[in-house]
Design a protein around this motif. Structure first.
Motif, short mmCIF file in Angstrom:
data_model
loop_
_atom_site.label_atom_id
_atom_site.label_comp_id
_atom_site.label_asym_id
_atom_site.label_seq_id
_atom_site.Cartn_x
_atom_site.Cartn_y
_atom_site.Cartn_z
N VAL A 68 41.97 55.09 -0.32
CA VAL A 68 41.02 54.47 -1.24
C VAL A 68 40.95 55.38 -2.45
O VAL A 68 40.92 56.60 -2.31
N GLU A 69 40.95 54.80 -3.64
CA GLU A 69 40.88 55.58 -4.87
C GLU A 69 39.51 55.40 -5.52
O GLU A 69 39.03 54.27 -5.67
N VAL A 70 38.89 56.52 -5.90
CA VAL A 70 37.59 56.54 -6.55
C VAL A 70 37.75 57.32 -7.85
O VAL A 70 38.43 58.35 -7.87
N ALA A 71 37.15 56.84 -8.93
CA ALA A 71 37.24 57.55 -10.22
C ALA A 71 35.86 57.70 -10.83
O ALA A 71 35.03 56.78 -10.79
N TYR A 72 35.62 58.88 -11.39
CA TYR A 72 34.36 59.21 -12.06
C TYR A 72 34.63 59.73 -13.46
O TYR A 72 35.66 60.35 -13.71
N GLU A 73 33.68 59.49 -14.34
CA GLU A 73 33.68 60.19 -15.61
C GLU A 73 33.22 61.62 -15.34
O GLU A 73 32.52 61.88 -14.35
N ALA A 74 33.61 62.55 -16.20
CA ALA A 74 33.14 63.93 -16.08
C ALA A 74 33.14 64.55 -17.48
O ALA A 74 33.94 64.17 -18.33
N LEU A 75 32.25 65.51 -17.67
CA LEU A 75 32.13 66.19 -18.96
C LEU A 75 32.48 67.66 -18.78
O LEU A 75 31.97 68.33 -17.87
N HIS A 76 33.37 68.16 -19.63
CA HIS A 76 33.72 69.58 -19.62
C HIS A 76 32.50 70.38 -20.08
O HIS A 76 31.94 70.12 -21.15
N VAL A 77 32.07 71.35 -19.26
CA VAL A 77 30.87 72.12 -19.60
C VAL A 77 31.13 73.62 -19.67
O VAL A 77 30.22 74.39 -19.99
N GLY A 78 32.36 74.08 -19.38
CA GLY A 78 32.63 75.51 -19.47
C GLY A 78 33.87 75.91 -18.72
O GLY A 78 34.70 75.09 -18.33
N GLY A 79 33.98 77.22 -18.51
CA GLY A 79 35.13 77.78 -17.82
C GLY A 79 36.27 78.10 -18.77
O GLY A 79 36.27 77.68 -19.92
N SER A 80 37.21 78.87 -18.29
CA SER A 80 38.39 79.25 -19.07
C SER A 80 39.62 78.64 -18.43
O SER A 80 39.77 78.67 -17.21
N LEU A 81 40.52 78.14 -19.26
CA LEU A 81 41.73 77.50 -18.77
C LEU A 81 42.61 78.51 -18.04
O LEU A 81 43.03 79.52 -18.61
N LYS A 82 42.83 78.25 -16.77
CA LYS A 82 43.72 79.06 -15.93
C LYS A 82 44.37 78.09 -14.95
O LYS A 82 43.75 77.67 -13.97
N LEU A 83 45.62 77.72 -15.23
CA LEU A 83 46.29 76.68 -14.46
C LEU A 83 46.74 77.15 -13.08
O LEU A 83 47.17 78.29 -12.91
N ASP A 84 46.66 76.25 -12.13
CA ASP A 84 47.27 76.44 -10.82
C ASP A 84 48.73 76.07 -11.00
O ASP A 84 49.10 74.90 -10.96
N SER A 85 49.59 77.05 -11.25
CA SER A 85 50.98 76.80 -11.61
C SER A 85 51.80 76.17 -10.48
O SER A 85 52.88 75.66 -10.72
N PHE A 86 51.28 76.18 -9.26
CA PHE A 86 51.98 75.51 -8.17
C PHE A 86 51.93 74.00 -8.36
O PHE A 86 52.92 73.31 -8.12
N GLU A 87 50.80 73.48 -8.83
CA GLU A 87 50.62 72.04 -8.99
C GLU A 87 50.73 71.56 -10.43
O GLU A 87 51.20 70.47 -10.69
N ILE A 88 50.26 72.39 -11.38
CA ILE A 88 50.08 71.94 -12.76
C ILE A 88 50.97 72.74 -13.70
O ILE A 88 50.95 73.98 -13.70
N LEU A 89 51.75 72.02 -14.53
CA LEU A 89 52.63 72.66 -15.50
C LEU A 89 51.94 72.89 -16.84
O LEU A 89 52.17 73.91 -17.49
N GLU A 90 51.12 71.94 -17.26
CA GLU A 90 50.41 72.03 -18.54
C GLU A 90 49.08 71.31 -18.44
O GLU A 90 48.92 70.41 -17.61
N ALA A 91 48.16 71.69 -19.31
CA ALA A 91 46.89 70.97 -19.46
C ALA A 91 46.60 70.89 -20.94
O ALA A 91 46.71 71.89 -21.66
#
Length: 151
Positions: free
Chosen positions: A102-125
């Motif tokens: 089952v697929e569920v989708a939500y809106e979300a708002l970026h509120v902070g944090g520093s970009l640090k990719l999980d390079s195993f799963e994500i190539l770019e953001a």
């Protein structure tokens, strides 16, 4: 026969009823997707390493773990995949019809944090204007972006 089944059901009560239901009904995984926007209304898209080469770009997504509320799944997944913090918003869509998912989708708002990719799963953001999405997007994710209202 139905009366016997109804009486038996009343006798079972509680946890045993749940076990019967679990064994006799389909069991699903729940995929949760976030339409994450920043204050400017741009959408966070990730280039996924394990997705098809011709469609690597999409929204942050992952599977809910047992006992997790679905809005918190998107908070956890975004943090794990990007290092960013988000605040979940309204429910955008719930879709069934997949074999075991089952697929569920939500809106979300970026509120902070520093970009640090999980390079195993994500190539770019990258942040994209909803009017200028990259080539190689999942069509279902384009539809979610269009269905979600700007933050």
């Amino acid at each position: 026969m139905k009366r016997i089944a109804a009486r038996l059901w009343k006798v079972l009560r509680g946890p045993l009823q749940w076990r019967v239901l679990w064994f006799t009904h389909a069991t699903f995984m729940v995929g949760v997707t976030g339409v994450v926007r920043n204050e400017e209304g741009h959408v966070l898209l990730l280039k996924h390493r394990m997705w098809p080469a011709d469609r690597p770009w999409g929204l942050p997504t992952g599977y809910a773990v047992k006992g997790e509320e679905f809005p918190q799944t998107i908070v956890r997944e975004v943090r794990e995949e990007t290092g960013l913090d988000v605040e979940p918003g309204r429910l955008v869509r719930v879709v069934g019809g997949y074999k075991l998912r089952v697929e569920v989708a939500y809106e979300a708002l970026h509120v902070g944090g520093s970009l640090k990719l999980d390079s195993f799963e994500i190539l770019e953001a990258e942040w994209f204007s909803p009017d200028a999405l990259p080539e190689g997007m999942q069509e279902s994710h384009v539809q979610l972006i269009n269905a979600a209202s700007p933050a």
